[in-house]
Motif scaffolding. Sequence first.
Motif, PDB file in Angstrom:
ATOM      1  N   TYR A  22     -11.675  -6.707   0.192  1.00 54.91           N
ATOM      2  CA  TYR A  22     -10.939  -5.881   1.149  1.00 54.91           C
ATOM      3  C   TYR A  22     -10.928  -6.510   2.542  1.00 54.91           C
ATOM      4  O   TYR A  22      -9.929  -6.394   3.277  1.00 54.91           O
ATOM      5  CB  TYR A  22     -11.506  -4.466   1.198  1.00 54.91           C
ATOM      6  CG  TYR A  22     -11.024  -3.590   0.071  1.00 54.91           C
ATOM      7  CD1 TYR A  22      -9.675  -3.261  -0.071  1.00 54.91           C
ATOM      8  CD2 TYR A  22     -11.920  -3.081  -0.876  1.00 54.91           C
ATOM      9  CE1 TYR A  22      -9.238  -2.459  -1.110  1.00 54.91           C
ATOM     10  CE2 TYR A  22     -11.484  -2.268  -1.921  1.00 54.91           C
ATOM     11  CZ  TYR A  22     -10.135  -1.969  -2.027  1.00 54.91           C
ATOM     12  OH  TYR A  22      -9.689  -1.171  -3.062  1.00 54.91           O
ATOM     13  N   HIS A  50     -11.905   0.365   3.459  1.00 53.57           N
ATOM     14  CA  HIS A  50     -12.491   0.157   2.140  1.00 53.57           C
ATOM     15  C   HIS A  50     -13.454  -1.032   2.097  1.00 53.57           C
ATOM     16  O   HIS A  50     -14.179  -1.203   1.116  1.00 53.57           O
ATOM     17  CB  HIS A  50     -11.392   0.016   1.092  1.00 53.57           C
ATOM     18  CG  HIS A  50     -10.595   1.263   0.900  1.00 53.57           C
ATOM     19  ND1 HIS A  50     -11.180   2.500   0.730  1.00 53.57           N
ATOM     20  CD2 HIS A  50      -9.245   1.478   0.870  1.00 53.57           C
ATOM     21  CE1 HIS A  50     -10.238   3.420   0.602  1.00 53.57           C
ATOM     22  NE2 HIS A  50      -9.066   2.827   0.693  1.00 53.57           N
ATOM     23  N   ALA A  93      -8.261  -9.075   2.415  1.00 56.93           N
ATOM     24  CA  ALA A  93      -6.947  -8.424   2.465  1.00 56.93           C
ATOM     25  C   ALA A  93      -6.635  -7.968   3.893  1.00 56.93           C
ATOM     26  O   ALA A  93      -5.507  -8.138   4.381  1.00 56.93           O
ATOM     27  CB  ALA A  93      -6.905  -7.237   1.509  1.00 56.93           C
ATOM     28  N   ALA A  94      -7.630  -7.408   4.565  1.00 53.89           N
ATOM     29  CA  ALA A  94      -7.436  -6.959   5.947  1.00 53.89           C
ATOM     30  C   ALA A  94      -7.071  -8.137   6.848  1.00 53.89           C
ATOM     31  O   ALA A  94      -6.202  -8.016   7.727  1.00 53.89           O
ATOM     32  CB  ALA A  94      -8.707  -6.281   6.458  1.00 53.89           C
ATOM     33  N   THR A 154       0.839  -1.196   0.000  1.00 52.07           N
ATOM     34  CA  THR A 154       0.000   0.000   0.000  1.00 52.07           C
ATOM     35  C   THR A 154       0.869   1.240   0.000  1.00 52.07           C
ATOM     36  O   THR A 154       0.621   2.204  -0.713  1.00 52.07           O
ATOM     37  CB  THR A 154      -0.906   0.017   1.243  1.00 52.07           C
ATOM     38  OG1 THR A 154      -1.672  -1.169   1.258  1.00 52.07           O
ATOM     39  CG2 THR A 154      -1.832   1.215   1.226  1.00 52.07           C
ATOM     40  N   ASN A 211      -7.587  -1.391   4.539  1.00 46.17           N
ATOM     41  CA  ASN A 211      -8.458  -2.399   3.943  1.00 46.17           C
ATOM     42  C   ASN A 211      -9.764  -2.548   4.709  1.00 46.17           C
ATOM     43  O   ASN A 211     -10.814  -2.773   4.112  1.00 46.17           O
ATOM     44  CB  ASN A 211      -7.714  -3.730   3.835  1.00 46.17           C
ATOM     45  CG  ASN A 211      -6.771  -3.751   2.651  1.00 46.17           C
ATOM     46  OD1 ASN A 211      -7.165  -4.047   1.533  1.00 46.17           O
ATOM     47  ND2 ASN A 211      -5.511  -3.401   2.880  1.00 46.17           N
ATOM     48  N   CYS A 241      -7.970  -5.977  -5.081  1.00 45.70           N
ATOM     49  CA  CYS A 241      -9.232  -5.320  -4.724  1.00 45.70           C
ATOM     50  C   CYS A 241      -9.383  -4.009  -5.481  1.00 45.70           C
ATOM     51  O   CYS A 241     -10.484  -3.657  -5.929  1.00 45.70           O
ATOM     52  CB  CYS A 241      -9.293  -5.062  -3.225  1.00 45.70           C
ATOM     53  SG  CYS A 241      -9.182  -6.545  -2.195  1.00 45.70           S
ATOM     54  N   ASN A 283      -4.563  -6.592  -1.709  1.00 47.86           N
ATOM     55  CA  ASN A 283      -5.054  -5.217  -1.691  1.00 47.86           C
ATOM     56  C   ASN A 283      -5.110  -4.643  -3.098  1.00 47.86           C
ATOM     57  O   ASN A 283      -6.091  -3.994  -3.482  1.00 47.86           O
ATOM     58  CB  ASN A 283      -4.157  -4.365  -0.799  1.00 47.86           C
ATOM     59  CG  ASN A 283      -4.441  -2.884  -0.914  1.00 47.86           C
ATOM     60  OD1 ASN A 283      -3.732  -2.158  -1.604  1.00 47.86           O
ATOM     61  ND2 ASN A 283      -5.467  -2.416  -0.242  1.00 47.86           N
TER      62      ASN A 283
END
Length: 227
Positions: free
Chosen positions: A143, A177, A146-147, A14, A174, A126, A123
């Motif tokens: 998301y 989002h 991903a988190a 990120t 994440n 996404c 991420n």
Amino acid sequence: MKKILIPVLVSFTTLGLATACNSSTNNAVENSKNTDITAELNIESKKVIEEYNSLILEFQNSDDEKKTTQKLKSLIPRLEQINSDKERNRILINTYLRIGEIDRAYEFIEEILSKDKRPNLKNFQCMLMESLNKSPSLIQDCYLEAASLYKNKLDKLDPSEAMYTKILWGYNVNMLHAGNREYINQLKKIVNDQKSEQDKMMYESLFELETNIEQRQQLLTTIASSI
């Protein structure tokens, strides 16, 4: 927007993503600086990577993007033979995005994730889903996944470790989002907790990119238009 290139988008973090998008000259030619990867590459792989780098430079400077795009397309079969997984994956994703084949980039990332669940790559996938106008529920689920991947990494780190804040940022971004607006406060806290002015400025820029609707839409549009 042409010079805000995706080589950085596919640095798979990120932070790397956002920092790249704020620099029009960053990574103009995607030479590998990783000595381990360089040592791993065979002669043919090094040769095709050199051709690829030359084409990327041409892509930056040429007025005939259609011609350069065609050259990149024709190089793909040889790029697929690069004998370093990491370098091959990075270059192929960048190539698919540059030539406007976002669906193909998405599918290729899906293949990679089936073998290696990297949170930063998830991420980015996404973000591609957003650019491809997938359904909001699928995007939020992406998301959330991903988190979860970021959280798994976070739980293995001590808060004093250098990567901790970056991973924590990725987790909170994440979650945000994925539809959890309260995580914007966690992002603000990370910004405010920075001790060095340089780090504070970087996280302030990241905060704007992730929370400013106009900036984020510009980023997604940039991806969708293949730069």
